[in-house]
Scaffold this motif. Structure first.
Motif, mmCIF file in Angstrom:
data_model
loop_
_atom_site.group_PDB
_atom_site.id
_atom_site.type_symbol
_atom_site.label_atom_id
_atom_site.label_comp_id
_atom_site.label_asym_id
_atom_site.label_seq_id
_atom_site.Cartn_x
_atom_site.Cartn_y
_atom_site.Cartn_z
ATOM 1 N N ILE A 231 -27.329 -1.403 -39.323
ATOM 2 C CA ILE A 231 -27.990 -2.478 -38.571
ATOM 3 C C ILE A 231 -28.116 -2.096 -37.100
ATOM 4 O O ILE A 231 -29.153 -2.316 -36.465
ATOM 5 C CB ILE A 231 -27.206 -3.793 -38.736
ATOM 6 C CG1 ILE A 231 -27.301 -4.271 -40.191
ATOM 7 C CG2 ILE A 231 -27.746 -4.868 -37.786
ATOM 8 C CD1 ILE A 231 -26.479 -5.495 -40.493
ATOM 9 N N ARG A 232 -27.044 -1.529 -36.540
ATOM 10 C CA ARG A 232 -27.113 -1.089 -35.133
ATOM 11 C C ARG A 232 -28.230 -0.075 -34.937
ATOM 12 O O ARG A 232 -28.965 -0.122 -33.942
ATOM 13 C CB ARG A 232 -25.773 -0.475 -34.709
ATOM 14 C CG ARG A 232 -24.608 -1.451 -34.670
ATOM 15 C CD ARG A 232 -23.448 -0.899 -33.844
ATOM 16 N NE ARG A 232 -22.996 0.403 -34.314
ATOM 17 C CZ ARG A 232 -22.077 0.593 -35.242
ATOM 18 N NH1 ARG A 232 -21.500 -0.459 -35.832
ATOM 19 N NH2 ARG A 232 -21.705 1.814 -35.616
ATOM 20 N N GLN A 233 -28.351 0.830 -35.880
ATOM 21 C CA GLN A 233 -29.377 1.874 -35.775
ATOM 22 C C GLN A 233 -30.782 1.277 -35.866
ATOM 23 O O GLN A 233 -31.681 1.657 -35.101
ATOM 24 C CB GLN A 233 -29.163 2.905 -36.889
ATOM 25 C CG GLN A 233 -29.978 4.173 -36.737
ATOM 26 C CD GLN A 233 -29.590 5.210 -37.774
ATOM 27 O OE1 GLN A 233 -29.368 4.890 -38.937
ATOM 28 N NE2 GLN A 233 -29.498 6.453 -37.363
ATOM 29 N N GLN A 234 -30.979 0.317 -36.786
ATOM 30 C CA GLN A 234 -32.294 -0.310 -36.935
ATOM 31 C C GLN A 234 -32.663 -1.119 -35.691
ATOM 32 O O GLN A 234 -33.815 -1.082 -35.237
ATOM 33 C CB GLN A 234 -32.292 -1.213 -38.175
ATOM 34 C CG GLN A 234 -32.249 -0.454 -39.490
ATOM 35 C CD GLN A 234 -32.175 -1.384 -40.690
ATOM 36 O OE1 GLN A 234 -31.970 -2.588 -40.544
ATOM 37 N NE2 GLN A 234 -32.334 -0.835 -41.871
ATOM 38 N N ALA A 235 -31.679 -1.852 -35.157
ATOM 39 C CA ALA A 235 -31.942 -2.639 -33.944
ATOM 40 C C ALA A 235 -32.269 -1.732 -32.763
ATOM 41 O O ALA A 235 -33.188 -2.007 -31.976
ATOM 42 C CB ALA A 235 -30.737 -3.515 -33.622
ATOM 43 N N ASP A 236 -31.524 -0.630 -32.641
ATOM 44 C CA ASP A 236 -31.767 0.320 -31.548
ATOM 45 C C ASP A 236 -33.152 0.944 -31.669
ATOM 46 O O ASP A 236 -33.864 1.113 -30.675
ATOM 47 C CB ASP A 236 -30.689 1.410 -31.578
ATOM 48 C CG ASP A 236 -30.887 2.424 -30.471
ATOM 49 O OD1 ASP A 236 -30.643 2.091 -29.305
ATOM 50 O OD2 ASP A 236 -31.307 3.561 -30.779
ATOM 51 N N SER A 237 -33.542 1.268 -32.895
ATOM 52 C CA SER A 237 -34.863 1.851 -33.115
ATOM 53 C C SER A 237 -35.968 0.875 -32.731
ATOM 54 O O SER A 237 -36.962 1.252 -32.091
ATOM 55 C CB SER A 237 -35.003 2.266 -34.583
ATOM 56 O OG SER A 237 -36.286 2.775 -34.848
ATOM 57 N N ALA A 238 -35.789 -0.400 -33.119
ATOM 58 C CA ALA A 238 -36.794 -1.410 -32.775
ATOM 59 C C ALA A 238 -36.891 -1.599 -31.260
ATOM 60 O O ALA A 238 -37.991 -1.673 -30.701
ATOM 61 C CB ALA A 238 -36.438 -2.733 -33.453
ATOM 62 N N LEU A 239 -35.746 -1.657 -30.587
ATOM 63 C CA LEU A 239 -35.742 -1.827 -29.130
ATOM 64 C C LEU A 239 -36.376 -0.624 -28.428
ATOM 65 O O LEU A 239 -37.105 -0.786 -27.438
ATOM 66 C CB LEU A 239 -34.305 -2.032 -28.635
ATOM 67 C CG LEU A 239 -33.695 -3.406 -28.946
ATOM 68 C CD1 LEU A 239 -32.199 -3.395 -28.679
ATOM 69 C CD2 LEU A 239 -34.369 -4.492 -28.118
ATOM 70 N N SER A 240 -36.104 0.568 -28.933
ATOM 71 C CA SER A 240 -36.689 1.779 -28.344
ATOM 72 C C SER A 240 -38.204 1.765 -28.468
ATOM 73 O O SER A 240 -38.924 2.173 -27.551
ATOM 74 C CB SER A 240 -36.115 3.026 -29.025
ATOM 75 O OG SER A 240 -34.724 3.109 -28.836
ATOM 76 N N GLU A 241 -38.683 1.291 -29.610
ATOM 77 C CA GLU A 241 -40.130 1.213 -29.822
ATOM 78 C C GLU A 241 -40.771 0.219 -28.855
ATOM 79 O O GLU A 241 -41.827 0.479 -28.282
ATOM 80 C CB GLU A 241 -40.414 0.813 -31.270
ATOM 81 C CG GLU A 241 -41.877 0.830 -31.643
ATOM 82 C CD GLU A 241 -42.504 2.206 -31.530
ATOM 83 O OE1 GLU A 241 -43.712 2.262 -31.215
ATOM 84 O OE2 GLU A 241 -41.804 3.216 -31.741
#
Length: 661
Positions: A231-241
């Motif tokens: 979940i942390r990785q998915q949230a970080d990816s979305a924020l980076s985008e």
């Protein structure tokens, strides 16, 4: 209901409620066939009756098997309706959605399966139920039954990828409140579900998720502290985008591009100077994107209003030169394109090269870090031969001999190694047969005289091997210092690269290329025997086929008398090696007077040696003025003087050969 009972046999209704899945499935197929016949006949009243029967008697039945049969029956009826299904969705979908909250996990599973099959039939018409379906899917994503979760995941993927992303009726404004309400949920399955929807919707070109970022940004940040790594990785990816989208936001970019596209006329009040002034100031911005846009503006103005821009050239030229030291390669490349656009005419071309050499002279780091990039790019934009001829003309009269030597060595290395200069190398290889090659050779020779190793490299490239041998033998003790040996080491290694493959192949015919052998052996004799370069060159020369020279050949070669050696060129033509350097009538080939060239080289090297002595004397004077006279005896001073002559020029803190390009 009577109408429905009249078209559906009792056995079908009985099997539809059977505890065995196979019987329910077969009964559903019967229902599909019946509805298909009614659809063909256009009897929608009976179709409505059938759907009501399946809803009231089956999906809302207290018996679990009846509810399962009702769900599969509604899906079958939808398949039977095909393109007519949209007008009956208000009857079909609500009971299926209600079944998502059934206490029986198998009923919930069949509800997912039924809605999946219904969605595949109606596709975009399904979107009117999106909010209710999203709410149901959000709950099912955290279902206690793994099979239900799996079925819900398949339905979720279908709705996201095949319905919402392809529908022009989806309302992001209505969806955002649903998303915002659920962003603070802690359940990990729901969080994954929500991030998945945010990511998918953000990827749809027609949906502006960035505009609604404040509605769910806090929730995404909270997910960064979730205990689940995924979940942390998915949230970080979305924020980076989203961060990347903000950087590339069309909030400013589109407006900027529209402004640049306006075809304004200075005669109508369009102030070119004012815009140039703004662009010049923005070249000092801390933001790379801003500096890039400023350069796009200058380039755009040059293309449309060249005459007006050139009247303000003095105001922007220094800033453009300073921008060559920008830390961003992209900025430097754009600056070079602007310079190349300015330098289309002869006057501004000369000015650009003069100022560029000046900048290299006052800023050693610019030459070391960006010299190769700048020279190579200018050669592409402004023609390599034109650039090198102009540089050579300027450096020929350069008063700072140390800088001239460093600059020539840099240009020589670029010439020998850069793919952008391959045509220039090919032209030089034909210097003895091609007038254009000869003119280029003579043009470069004048400034290449600042560096013995550059001259030798140029001669090897131009296949003027006798002259190369003569230059090697003209070197005196003062010329062979640390800087020279470092440059020689580089040349020996370059001789092993594909660029000099033609030269190595000529060694297969030693009788035809005697002067080449003599030049290479001359270089070998200058190298320390323990050096790597010595071993490389000696190994290469050991592979040369043995050849016996007759007495006349040896006499001619060793004495410097003309020895006619044939060069075989790619076109099949033959030329003679450069000849006797002692007679003006015989010492030129294709108009190259090698005797004069040698004198030119020796004269330049005498200037460099005299310059080195002056620097050494100046260094001794400064040292002696700060040291008591009785500390150093005359014989010690003599030894110091002798060693200082061979010391590299004090201008450079590193050996010239260590120039990094």
């Amino acid at each position: 209901m009577a109408d429905a009972l009249s078209v559906i046999p009792a056995s079908v209704l009985r099997n539809l409620a059977d505890k065995l899945y196979e019987k329910r499935k077969n009964a559903a197929l019967e229902v599909e066939g019946i509805v298909k016949q009614l659809t063909t006949a256009g009897d929608h009243d009976k179709i409505t009756a059938v759907i009501n029967l399946l809803t009231t008697e089956f999906t809302y039945s207290p018996q679990a098997n009846h509810r399962k049969g009702g769900l599969i029956g509604l899906a079958a009826a939808t398949v039977g309706l095909t393109s007519e299904a949209a007008q009956h969705l208000e009857q079909i979908v609500p009971p299926v959605l209600d079944s998502f909250s059934d206490q029986d996990s198998r009923v919930r599973y069949y509800a997912c399966e039924a809605l999946y099959n219904i969605a595949k039939v109606v596709r975009g018409d399904f979107i009117i139920f999106f909010n209710k379906i999203f709410d149901a899917l959000c709950k099912l994503s955290a279902d206690s039954d793994a099979n239900v979760q799996s079925a819900a995941h398949l339905l979720d993927r279908l709705v996201k990828q095949d319905i919402v992303t392809e529908s022009d009726q989806f309302s992001i404004e209505e969806f955002i409140p649903l998303l915002r309400e659920r962003m603070n949920v802690l359940n990990p399955y729901v969080r994954q579900f929500l991030v998945g929807w945010i990511t998918v919707l953000d990827s749809v070109p027609d949906i502006d998720m960035l505009g609604f970022l404040p509605d769910f940004l806090d929730g995404l940040f909270n997910m960064l502290s979730d205990s689940s790594h995924e979940i942390r990785q998915q949230a970080d990816s979305a924020l980076s985008e989203f961060l990347q989208e903000i950087k590339n936001s069309p909030v400013a970019r589109e407006t900027n591009e529209e402004l640049r596209a306006i075809k304004a006329d200075p005669a109508e009040g369009f102030d070119v100077g004012a815009i140039l002034s703004i662009a010049r100031r923005q070249l000092s911005s801390e933001w790379e994107a801003t500096r890039i846009e400023a350069l796009h503006w200058i380039s755009n103005l040059l293309n449309r209003h060249r005459a007006e821009v050139l009247t303000f050239l003095n105001d922007i030229f220094d800033t453009l030169l300073e921008a060559l030291s920008d830390p961003s390669d992209q900025v430097v490349l754009l600056v070079l394109e602007v310079h190349a656009c300015i330098a289309q005419d002869t006057q501004h071309f000369r000015q650009l090269v003069v100022f560029l050499v000046h900048n290299f002279r006052v800023d050693n780091s610019l030459l070391e870090k960006r010299g190769a990039l700048i020279i190579r790019r200018l050669c592409v934009l402004l023609d390599a031969e034109r650039v090198y001829r102009e540089l050579s003309t300027i450096l020929e009269g350069e008063s700072d001999l140390d800088f001239a030597s460093i600059m020539v060595q840099a240009l020589n290395l670029i010439l020998l190694t850069s793919s952008e200069l391959s045509e220039l190398r090919d032209l030089l290889k034909h210097s003895l047969v091609n007038p254009s090659g000869k003119d280029l050779f003579v043009s470069l020779y004048a400034s290449w005289c600042h560096s013995p190793m550059a001259i030798i490299s140029l001669c090897l490239l131009a296949q003027t091997y006798q002259h190369a041998s003569t230059v090697v033998q003209s070197l005196v003790e003062e010329d062979i210092n640390v800087k020279f040996l470092v440059q020689l080491d580089k040349l020996i290694r370059l001789l092993e690269t594909p660029i000099f493959a033609y030269l190595r192949l000529q060694l297969l015919e030693p009788g035809r290329h005697v002067w080449l052998l003599k030049a290479l052996y001359g270089l070998l004799m200058l190298l320390p025997q323990q050096s790597a370069a010595f071993k490389i060159l000696r190994t290469r020369l050991k592979t040369v086929p043995s050849y016996s020279f007759n007495g006349e050949q040896l006499r001619r070669t060793s004495s410097g008398n003309p020895y006619q050696i044939l060069h075989h060129m790619p076109g099949g033509s033959q030329i003679t090696e450069d000849g006797d350097i002692s007679q003006d009538s015989k010492n030129s080939h294709n108009g190259i007077n090698f005797a004069s060239r040698l004198q030119q080289f020796e004269q330049m090297q005498r200037q460099h040696r005299q310059h080195a002595k002056v620097q050494a004397q100046s260094h001794r004077n400064s040292t002696s003025s700060s040291t008591p006279k009785d500390v150093q005896r005359p014989e010690e001073l003599s030894r110091t003087s002798s060693s200082d002559v061979n010391r590299p020029p004090s201008r450079s803190r590193r050996a010239t050969g260590q120039l990094q390009l």
